[in-house]
Structures are given as structure tokens and as C-alpha cells.
Design a protein around this motif. Structure first.
Motif, PDB file in Angstrom:
ATOM      1  N   GLU A  14       0.917  -1.109  -0.128  1.00  0.00           N
ATOM      2  CA  GLU A  14       0.094   0.019  -0.121  1.00  0.00           C
ATOM      3  C   GLU A  14       0.886   1.330   0.159  1.00  0.00           C
ATOM      4  OE1 GLU A  14      -3.158   0.279  -0.610  1.00  0.00           O
ATOM      5  OE2 GLU A  14      -3.109  -1.463  -0.937  1.00  0.00           O
ATOM      6  N   LYS A  17       2.033   1.583  -3.549  1.00  0.00           N
ATOM      7  CA  LYS A  17       1.044   2.150  -4.524  1.00  0.00           C
ATOM      8  C   LYS A  17       0.532   3.708  -4.092  1.00  0.00           C
ATOM      9  CE  LYS A  17      -1.648  -1.916  -4.658  1.00  0.00           C
ATOM     10  NZ  LYS A  17      -2.979  -2.630  -4.450  1.00  0.00           N
ATOM     11  N   GLU A  18       0.874   4.016  -2.694  1.00  0.00           N
ATOM     12  CA  GLU A  18       0.706   5.521  -2.573  1.00  0.00           C
ATOM     13  C   GLU A  18       1.694   6.319  -3.080  1.00  0.00           C
ATOM     14  OE1 GLU A  18      -0.506   9.357  -1.375  1.00  0.00           O
ATOM     15  OE2 GLU A  18      -1.527   7.389  -1.126  1.00  0.00           O
ATOM     16  N   ASN A  20       3.212   5.691  -6.019  1.00  0.00           N
ATOM     17  CA  ASN A  20       2.840   5.658  -7.514  1.00  0.00           C
ATOM     18  C   ASN A  20       1.721   6.651  -7.818  1.00  0.00           C
ATOM     19  OD1 ASN A  20       4.321   3.884  -8.606  1.00  0.00           O
ATOM     20  ND2 ASN A  20       3.168   2.129  -8.445  1.00  0.00           N
ATOM     21  N   ARG A  21       0.704   6.804  -6.723  1.00  0.00           N
ATOM     22  CA  ARG A  21      -0.333   7.872  -6.754  1.00  0.00           C
ATOM     23  C   ARG A  21       0.275   9.142  -6.837  1.00  0.00           C
ATOM     24  NH1 ARG A  21      -3.447   3.869  -4.047  1.00  0.00           N
ATOM     25  NH2 ARG A  21      -2.623   4.694  -1.944  1.00  0.00           N
ATOM     26  N   GLU A  27      -1.679   2.819  -9.544  1.00  0.00           N
ATOM     27  CA  GLU A  27      -1.018   2.294  -8.523  1.00  0.00           C
ATOM     28  C   GLU A  27      -0.527   1.053  -8.810  1.00  0.00           C
ATOM     29  OE1 GLU A  27      -5.103   1.177  -6.132  1.00  0.00           O
ATOM     30  OE2 GLU A  27      -4.140   2.983  -5.920  1.00  0.00           O
ATOM     31  N   ASN A  28      -1.183   0.387  -9.513  1.00  0.00           N
ATOM     32  CA  ASN A  28      -1.007  -1.307  -9.795  1.00  0.00           C
ATOM     33  C   ASN A  28       0.095  -1.676 -10.634  1.00  0.00           C
ATOM     34  OD1 ASN A  28      -3.087  -2.045  -7.774  1.00  0.00           O
ATOM     35  ND2 ASN A  28      -4.361  -1.802  -9.435  1.00  0.00           N
TER      36      ASN A  28
END
Length: 167
Positions: A14, A17-18, A20-21, A27-28
Motif C-alpha cells: 500500500e 501504491k501511494e 505511485n499515486r 498504482e498497480n
């Protein structure tokens, strides 16, 4: 321990992913590198590294953050072995936990090798091969054993395809 480890890896995933955001990246889409360790003396194969190993441990490590979190771990055990090996392992495990059972699994490669060895080790009936010397008869027996192995492997492959099975 397993539950704690899975929870920890999920939390780290997570965090990745954050990142990446924040970067505006999906995010994936997570770049990872994989490191694996095989339990074989030689990691030589015509097709895949570690193919002759009976166990592998692999880690998926993300390359998005500076922390390089482990986001996946895999342990595979492919103890195909012959019947004696499976029986020995089952007896050893029974001493630890009587409810555990060992199921002997053999993939098509090992089945083919076993077929070749069994065919080659069989006794030659007089007149079965028409070589002039023992060496020629041995070569003919090798060719016969390889042909038998290939035919059996082909039949097995077709059956696996027909019944939609993986090795």
C-alpha cells in the motif's frame, strides 16, 4: 507468523501504491525485481534455471521506493522423487505429525526419464535387436528406449491437453 507476514507485506504494498499515486502513475503498475534461490548443486538447464532443483524460495522486491520493500514471497517444493523417496519422507513426517500425508507427484519430464531408465535396464531377449556386436545392440536398445520414452511422453502430453491439466 504467516498471517503477520502477509499483513506486513500488504501494508508495504500500500505504501508503494501511494508513492505511485503521488507520482501520477497507475498504482498497480509496480516494478519489481525477483531474487530466487534453488536447492540444486548445479543450476544448469536447457530451458530454465533451477529446473533440476526440488525447492525454490523467491522474493519479489519493489523498485519504486528507496526502501526496496519485499512485496511477495514464494516457496515452492517439487519433491517429485521416486516411490522410495516419497515413502521415506512420509515416514519422517509421521514422526512429527501423524496427520500429514505425502503424495507422490511426478511431472512428465521425470516420468519420461523413469520410462527411459526402465526400458534401458530391461533384459534383451535373444533376437530382439539385430546388431552384429554387443555395442551395436546397446545402441539399438538406447534408440528403442528413447523412442518408447518419446511416444509415452507424447501420449501423456495429449491427455493433459485433452483434460486441460497443467503438468
Amino acid at each position: 507468523m504467516v498471517k503477520l507476514n502477509k499483513t506486513d507485506m500488504a501494508q508495504k504494498l500500500e505504501l508503494v501504491k501511494e508513492v505511485n499515486r503521488r507520482r501520477g502513475v497507475p498504482e498497480n503498475e509496480i516494478n519489481i525485481t525477483v531474487d530466487a534461490r534453488y536447492n540444486s548443486n548445479t543450476i544448469v538447464s536447457k530451458k530454465k534455471p533451477g529446473q533440476n532443483a526440488t525447492q525454490v524460495f523467491a522474493l519479489g522486491i519493489e523498485t519504486i521506493t528507496d526502501r526496496k520493500f519485499i512485496v511477495a514471497a514464494v516457496v515452492q517444493n517439487k519433491m517429485y522423487g521416486d516411490g522410495r523417496s516419497a515413502k521415506g519422507i512420509e515416514e519422517a513426517l509421521a514422526a512429527v505429525e501423524p496427520m500429514w500425508k505425502v503424495e507422490r507427484l511426478a511431472d512428465h519430464v521425470h516420468l519420461g526419464q523413469s520410462q527411459f531408465r526402465a526400458s534401458f535396464a530391461s533384459s534383451i531377449q535373444p533376437g530382439m535387436f539385430h546388431g552384429k556386436t554387443k555395442e551395436e545392440n546397446k545402441q539399438l536398445k538406447t534408440v528403442f528406449s528413447k523412442d518408447l520414452k518419446c511416444r509415452c511422453s507424447m501420449i501423456l502430453k495429449k491427455l493433459m491437453e485433452k483434460y486441460d491439466k497443467k503438468h
